[in-house]
Design an enzyme around this catalytic site. Structure first.
Site, PDB file in Angstrom:
ATOM      1  N   ASP A 448       0.812  -1.211   0.000  1.00  0.00           N
ATOM      2  CA  ASP A 448       0.000   0.000   0.000  1.00  0.00           C
ATOM      3  C   ASP A 448       0.851   1.268   0.000  1.00  0.00           C
ATOM      4  OD1 ASP A 448      -1.673  -2.147   0.601  1.00  0.00           O
ATOM      5  OD2 ASP A 448      -3.050  -0.905   1.749  1.00  0.00           O
ATOM      6  N   GLU A 515      -4.426  -4.961  -6.636  1.00  0.00           N
ATOM      7  CA  GLU A 515      -5.479  -5.790  -6.052  1.00  0.00           C
ATOM      8  C   GLU A 515      -6.799  -5.039  -6.052  1.00  0.00           C
ATOM      9  OE1 GLU A 515      -3.583  -6.190  -2.192  1.00  0.00           O
ATOM     10  OE2 GLU A 515      -5.161  -4.935  -1.300  1.00  0.00           O
TER      11      GLU A 515
END
Length: 860
Positions: A448, A515
């Site tokens: 992230d 994702e």
């Protein structure tokens, strides 16, 4: 010191007197033994003895729990029945916090007999999180640390050749909430009560002569029709004096000439050095290709240091390069294999909650990826399962590894000096195990968020030193790093299929995504395996306990069930809920991969569906369930990624043809027809000639606004070749009141504004499908050929299953499934599985569908 060790040392002293030891004069046999059996586990609390005593051969382990390595603490306790059926219902809550104390692992083994010049090496490929290690009363390490750090020891001085030896390992678990640089499942499921403490990867006893070889590697550079292969291997001098040896190697492949090379090497006392060979030119090599692009061809490298040691690896001759394209103002990464752009289509893999694996399960994961037509597995911190890498190499499946998000791995601004060291050593260990694998095409330093500048520089220094030949990414989320190259803007809960086609919404299919995905409850038969009947229906606390991590935004599947009720109608039972959820899973997974595929290499470059599978029985995020039962999501993905495919754009009503192979298909005809329900009256039809360019998508038709449609209607797309044979056949169900998306959006969801009315499917009359099956058995596997015939009406989402004792045989590969048959149509489907997975039962064929009553016929 034993008499045998004194003899070995005496020989070495005589050799040293002459100046330099020659590794070629050693007669020790090189070998490796996995230390898997003979182990026991117990808490350190209440045991007064220390490692010096526990690691002596013959130490009594009465009352300990026998375990087989690899094993985490929880896995070992479950295997011994200390905690039972922990995946059922909410039983995991009954397991206490196992991280509040240390744990002893103790094992005994017989070491090979000694030989002149022989060295014994003890190697741990995975300890978590801290460990103190003793061998035969001698402490080898007082502070081994790092889940993903490999630990190696020259155990020659402590080993007892040809006799019983004992190892004792005191493990300190990682801290909860991902506060250590350990394995971490973030919000995917409840945390393991032991945080996966233990000896989770293989433990090896190696024997070599004075020189040991480590981590052989072949780096490929393609040049026209040739390849240059640079070979590297580390050589380790285990002695206290200089040693000379000849490091030689061969590269072999059946049907190709052998390639040989060698180099004389002198190593200083205790020196470890990388040995590099001049590039070897290979004319017209047989290249390694990923699935749907070609054959995943492998070569074999064998390197030796005289008679002292030998190592072999398989590798592929292939080259991965990256490029950047700006889409909607953001720079996205794309990838080429051997110069050909490839659309990454994959899923996020996670291992079992207790980090258990076996060859059958590993093979099933890789086979299911190919079975769905995908080509990539993402490993977000799920590192170290080397058998998975081997299987991916042989299958042509790409592997995208990297460190995990939302944990100490990304909270690196306040790392201690120890954590900085562990992070570097973790990367070193994992890249060494990955770098020779043809499947490993990319490394992501962060998920992230990117590491800090200093830590990123340190990581890149490690990769450069290891000659990592593949691209890397600093992280995979443009929200935290505009130059990441991949986006991660959600969604993570259910969205209607139109979202994937809408580039104005977060999660729309453009660029590259690290994702995104949706909730995906498994079929009813799976729910009944881990939930009590009262918990299967109605949905309640125990059901949602199997969603995301408790206390996270994912600890309920409310967005999914709301969408299901609004679109398909409120479920009246568990069976009705499952019937409708399978349809919703199918349409969503299909639309996801279709949207990404239609724009490949122009506006889309890669997508990872979150997730591929689950760590435990889950109702959230998967393309197939924990028990390996393929459901609607699996077959929706499989339909979308067939080699040449015709697809419908929910947003613009465009029809696309996608060719995922490297061969152009000409002379095709695309046909679209729109039908009312339930009478199937045709309200619109059109056709167009198609040339499906290799490795590309093309828009071929647009469905206009059609009047006179029933509220729920069907769109049928067909693609046929010049001979009239069907290349792709696709059926969509949609509504005159379509799904629309609201403006409320965050990192995990765009809230729908209105929902499509698909309840017309519930008005379909029952269809009676005739089914026959024939079976062939060969080499431990079986193939069932299934013929389905629909005499009248519409048979919607027909699901044939090979069952044994009432349960579907898994793992299983179907050529197709969840098929829709129009009046008078028939289809043939094959199912392949292992005979052993019948469990000794006779197989049968069960057929059912959305409007097809369940029926079972024998399979002769």
């Amino acid at each position: 010191m034993s008499r045998s060790i004194r003899c070995v040392l005496a020989v070495l002293v005589l050799l040293l007197a002459s100046g330099v030891v020659s590794a070629g004069s050693a007669v020790a046999a090189a070998g490796s033994t996995e230390l898997a059996s003979g182990w026991a586990l117990r808490p350190a609390t209440g045991l007064a003895d220390g490692g010096a005593a526990i690691s002596l051969p013959g130490y009594a382990t009465t009352g300990w729990n026998p375990v087989t390595l690899p094993s985490t603490v929880l896995a070992g306790l479950v295997a011994n029945g200390v905690y039972q059926n922990v995946y059922f219902g909410q039983n995991l809550k009954n397991v206490p916090d196992l991280t509040t104390q240390d744990w002893w692992f103790r094992g005994e083994f017989t070491a090979p007999a000694t030989a002149p010049g022989q060295v014994y090496w003890l190697r741990f490929k995975g300890l978590s999180y801290r460990a103190q290690i003793w061998l035969n009363g001698v402490q080898l390490d007082a502070a081994a640390v790092g889940t993903f750090v490999a630990h190696e020891y020259d155990a020659t001085a402590a080993i007892r050749p040809g006799a019983a030896n004992a190892l004792a390992v005191r493990v300190t678990p990682p801290r909860h909430d991902c506060k250590d640089l350990s394995a971490c499942t973030v919000d995917w499921n409840p945390e393991a009560p032991d945080m996966n403490a233990g000896i989770w990867n293989t433990t090896l006893l190696d024997t070599t002569g004075p020189v040991a070889l480590r981590d052989p590697y072949v780096r490929t550079t393609l040049s026209g029709s040739a390849a240059d292969l640079a070979v590297y291997v580390d050589a380790v001098n285990a002695t206290g004096a200089p040693v000379t040896t000849t490091v030689s190697g061969t590269i072999t492949k059946a049907g190709r000439p052998d390639l040989a090379f060698s180099q004389n090497v002198t190593l200083a006392a205790h020196e470890r050095r990388e040995i590099a060979f001049a590039p070897i030119r290979v004319d017209d090599p047989v290249l390694w290709w990923p699935y749907q692009f070609g054959s995943p061809e492998l070569y074999r490298l064998t390197v030796s240091a005289g008679a002292s040691d030998s190592k072999s690896i398989d590798f592929g001759i292939r080259e991965v390069t990256d490029y950047r394209t700006t889409v909607n103002g953001t720079s996205f990464a794309g990838y080429k294999i051997n110069g050909r752009p490839i659309l990454l289509r994959g899923g996020g893999y996670v291992w079992d909650l207790m980090q258990r694996w076996d060859t059958r399960t590993n093979a099933a994961h890789v086979n299911y990826v190919k079975g769905m037509g995908l080509n990539t597995i993402r490993l977000e911190g799920t590192l170290g399962n080397e058998e998975l890498y081997d299987l991916a190499d042989r299958a042509g499946v790409l592997v995208m590894p990297g460190f995990v998000c939302c944990s100490a791995w990304e909270d690196d601004s306040a790392w201690t000096a120890e954590q900085e060291r562990v992070a570097r050593e973790s990367l070193n260990s994992q890249l060494r195990s990955l770098r020779h694998h043809a499947s490993a095409f990319l490394w992501t330093y962060g998920s992230d968020q990117p590491p800090t500048a200093a830590h990123l520089a340190a990581y890149k220094s490690v990769a450069a030193a290891l000659r990592w030949q593949n691209p890397t990414l600093d992280n995979v989320a443009t929200w935290s790093n505009a130059d990441a190259g991949m986006k991660m803007d959600g969604p993570y809960v259910w969205e209607p299929p139109v979202l994937w086609w809408d580039e104005s919404k977060s999660g729309g299919a453009f660029g590259s995504t690290g994702e995104e995905g949706t909730e995906s409850p498994p079929p009813l038969e799976t729910l009944e395996r881990f939930l009590a009947p009262a918990d299967v229906w109605p949905i309640g606390t125990a059901y949602n306990y199997h969603a995301g991590k408790p206390g996270s935004v994912f600890d309920t599947i409310a967005p999914y069930t709301t969408g299901l009720s609004k679109r398909y109608g409120t479920a009246t039972s568990a069976a009705d809920q499952s019937r409708k959820s399978e349809a919703q899973n199918y349409e969503n997974a299909r639309a996801f991969f279709e949207a990404w595929s239609a724009r490949q290499h122009v506006r889309s470059f890669g997508s990872i569906f979150w997730m591929l599978n689950n760590a435990w029985p889950s109702v959230h995020w998967n393309l197939y369930d924990y028990y390996l039962k393929p459901g609607g999501g699996y077959f929706g993905a499989k339909k979308a990624t067939e080699p040449v495919h015709i697809a419908y754009d929910y947003l613009t009503r465009a029809v696309h043809v996608v060719n995922s192979t490297l061969t152009t298909r000409s002379g095709l005809t695309a046909t679209v027809s729109v039908h009312n329900l339930p009478d199937l009256a045709r309200k619109y039809t059109a056709s167009a000639p198609v040339t499906a360019t290799a490795n590309a998508g093309v828009q071929v038709l647009t469905v206009p606004a059609v009047t006179g449609l029933s509220r729920t209607y069907l769109i049928r797309l067909q693609l046929k070749d010049a001979a009239g044979a069907t290349v792709s056949d696709n059926v969509y169900w949609y509504s005159t009141s379509p799904d629309t998306l609201g403006n409320k959006s965050n990192w995990y969801r765009t809230t729908p504004k209105t929902y499509a009315d698909l309840t017309g499917l519930n008005t379909l009359p029952a269809a009676n499908v005739a089914a026959t099956a024939a079976r062939t058995v060969s080499g431990g596997s079986e193939t069932v050929t299934i013929t389905l015939t629909n005499p009248a009406g519409l048979a919607f989402l027909v699901r044939p299953e090979v069952v044994a004792d009432g349960r579907e045989v898994v793992p299983v590969l179907y050529s197709d499934n969840y098929v829709t048959l129009w009046p008078g149509e028939s289809t043939t489907i094959t199912a392949t599985y292992r005979t052993a997975d019948l469990g000794g039962h006779q197989p049968a064929l069960r057929v059912r569908g959305y409007n097809v009553p369940a029926a079972t016929v024998p399979i002769p």
